[in-house]
Write an enzyme that holds these catalytic residues in place. Structure first.
Site, PDB file in Angstrom:
ATOM      1  N   GLU A 110       0.833  -1.198   0.000  1.00  0.00           N
ATOM      2  CA  GLU A 110       0.000   0.000   0.000  1.00  0.00           C
ATOM      3  C   GLU A 110       0.871   1.253   0.000  1.00  0.00           C
ATOM      4  O   GLU A 110       1.800   1.372   0.789  1.00  0.00           O
ATOM      5  CB  GLU A 110      -0.937   0.003   1.203  1.00  0.00           C
ATOM      6  CG  GLU A 110      -1.909  -1.166   1.232  1.00  0.00           C
ATOM      7  CD  GLU A 110      -2.821  -1.216   0.014  1.00  0.00           C
ATOM      8  OE1 GLU A 110      -2.974  -0.182  -0.663  1.00  0.00           O
ATOM      9  OE2 GLU A 110      -3.396  -2.298  -0.254  1.00  0.00           O
TER      10      GLU A 110
ATOM     11  N   CYS B 113      -7.595  -2.175   7.963  1.00  0.00           N
ATOM     12  CA  CYS B 113      -6.231  -2.192   7.412  1.00  0.00           C
ATOM     13  C   CYS B 113      -5.725  -0.768   7.186  1.00  0.00           C
ATOM     14  O   CYS B 113      -4.612  -0.416   7.589  1.00  0.00           O
ATOM     15  CB  CYS B 113      -6.204  -2.975   6.102  1.00  0.00           C
ATOM     16  SG  CYS B 113      -6.539  -4.734   6.278  1.00  0.00           S
TER      17      CYS B 113
ATOM     18  N   HIS C 146      -0.807  -6.069   1.812  1.00  0.00           N
ATOM     19  CA  HIS C 146      -2.030  -6.859   1.703  1.00  0.00           C
ATOM     20  C   HIS C 146      -1.714  -8.205   1.053  1.00  0.00           C
ATOM     21  O   HIS C 146      -1.013  -8.261   0.034  1.00  0.00           O
ATOM     22  CB  HIS C 146      -3.075  -6.129   0.863  1.00  0.00           C
ATOM     23  CG  HIS C 146      -4.084  -5.398   1.679  1.00  0.00           C
ATOM     24  ND1 HIS C 146      -4.394  -4.071   1.479  1.00  0.00           N
ATOM     25  CD2 HIS C 146      -4.880  -5.817   2.712  1.00  0.00           C
ATOM     26  CE1 HIS C 146      -5.326  -3.700   2.349  1.00  0.00           C
ATOM     27  NE2 HIS C 146      -5.641  -4.738   3.099  1.00  0.00           N
TER      28      HIS C 146
END
Length: 218
Positions: A81, A144, A169
């Site tokens: 991310e 998350c 992830h």
């Protein structure tokens, strides 16, 4: 010994397992090149409880790097991310049964933080290890994203903004994929061993980059 803090999440929603939890548990205590050690912990899938647990871990462990991980069921490969945004907005209840709409994570704080992990170095390490992976520009607005934003904000507020920190992830494993009802579209998945290997390679790339930077400051 410098510490890499590695977190995973407990199972949530309809998923009977969470491959991020398994990877974190399997890698706890791992010694990485350069004298680094891995300290793993599981976070609850509830933002305020997860934030409190993460704050305690950051304070007590004083990590030299932070790798947060979680499940993104439906993604076909591991993804890093790029950004955590400062809002919660989700209709799938968390494990406390709560949902949120347009809820700021930290009022009066920045709207977003960029991850400080060496994203390209991790991608290169995955490619060398024959692990497909990519960079994602949205961690969603669920728990998350909450822990990514929370960790980056906490580090910045406590003068630790230079600590590499980010979120990885992982896709479903077989247990998660097999739990999908037969009348629903199937989920892409990876064997748990490959998910754990991807997390380990990422951790090695992070600590290798951090060790090089530390040597450059000597």
């Amino acid at each position: 010994m410098p510490t890499l803090l590695l977190t995973g999440f407990e199972p949530f929603h309809t998923h009977p397992d969470n491959p991020s939890a398994q990877a974190a548990q399997e890698l706890h205590g791992l010694e990485l090149p350069g004298g680094w050690g891995v300290h793993s912990a599981l976070l609850p899938v509830e933002p305020h409880a997860a934030g409190a647990a993460l704050t305690r871990l950051l304070s007590e462990q004083d990590p030299g790097a932070v790798l947060l991980t979680g499940l993104a069921a439906g993604r076909p490969q591991v993804t890093l991310e790029r950004v955590g945004v400062g809002v919660m907005d989700f209709q799938i209840p968390d494990n406390a049964g709560q949902t949120y709409r347009d809820q700021p994570i930290e009022p009066d704080a920045p709207a977003a933080y960029l991850a400080t992990l060496p994203l390209r170095a991790i991608l290169a390490a995955w490619r060398e290890a024959e692990i497909p992976g990519d960079i994602s520009n949205s961690a969603g607005l669920y728990v998350c994203n909450f822990v990514l934003y929370h960790a980056l904000h906490w580090l910045r507020e406590h003068g630790r903004g230079a600590v590499p920190c980010g979120f990885l992830h992982v896709p479903a494993n077989a247990a998660v994929a097999l739990a999908v009802p037969a009348d629903r579209p199937p989920l892409p998945y990876l064997p748990q061993s490959e998910i754990t290997r991807a997390v380990r390679v990422a951790a090695e790339a992070i600590t290798a980059q951090s060790s090089v930077l530390q040597m450059g400051k000597m």
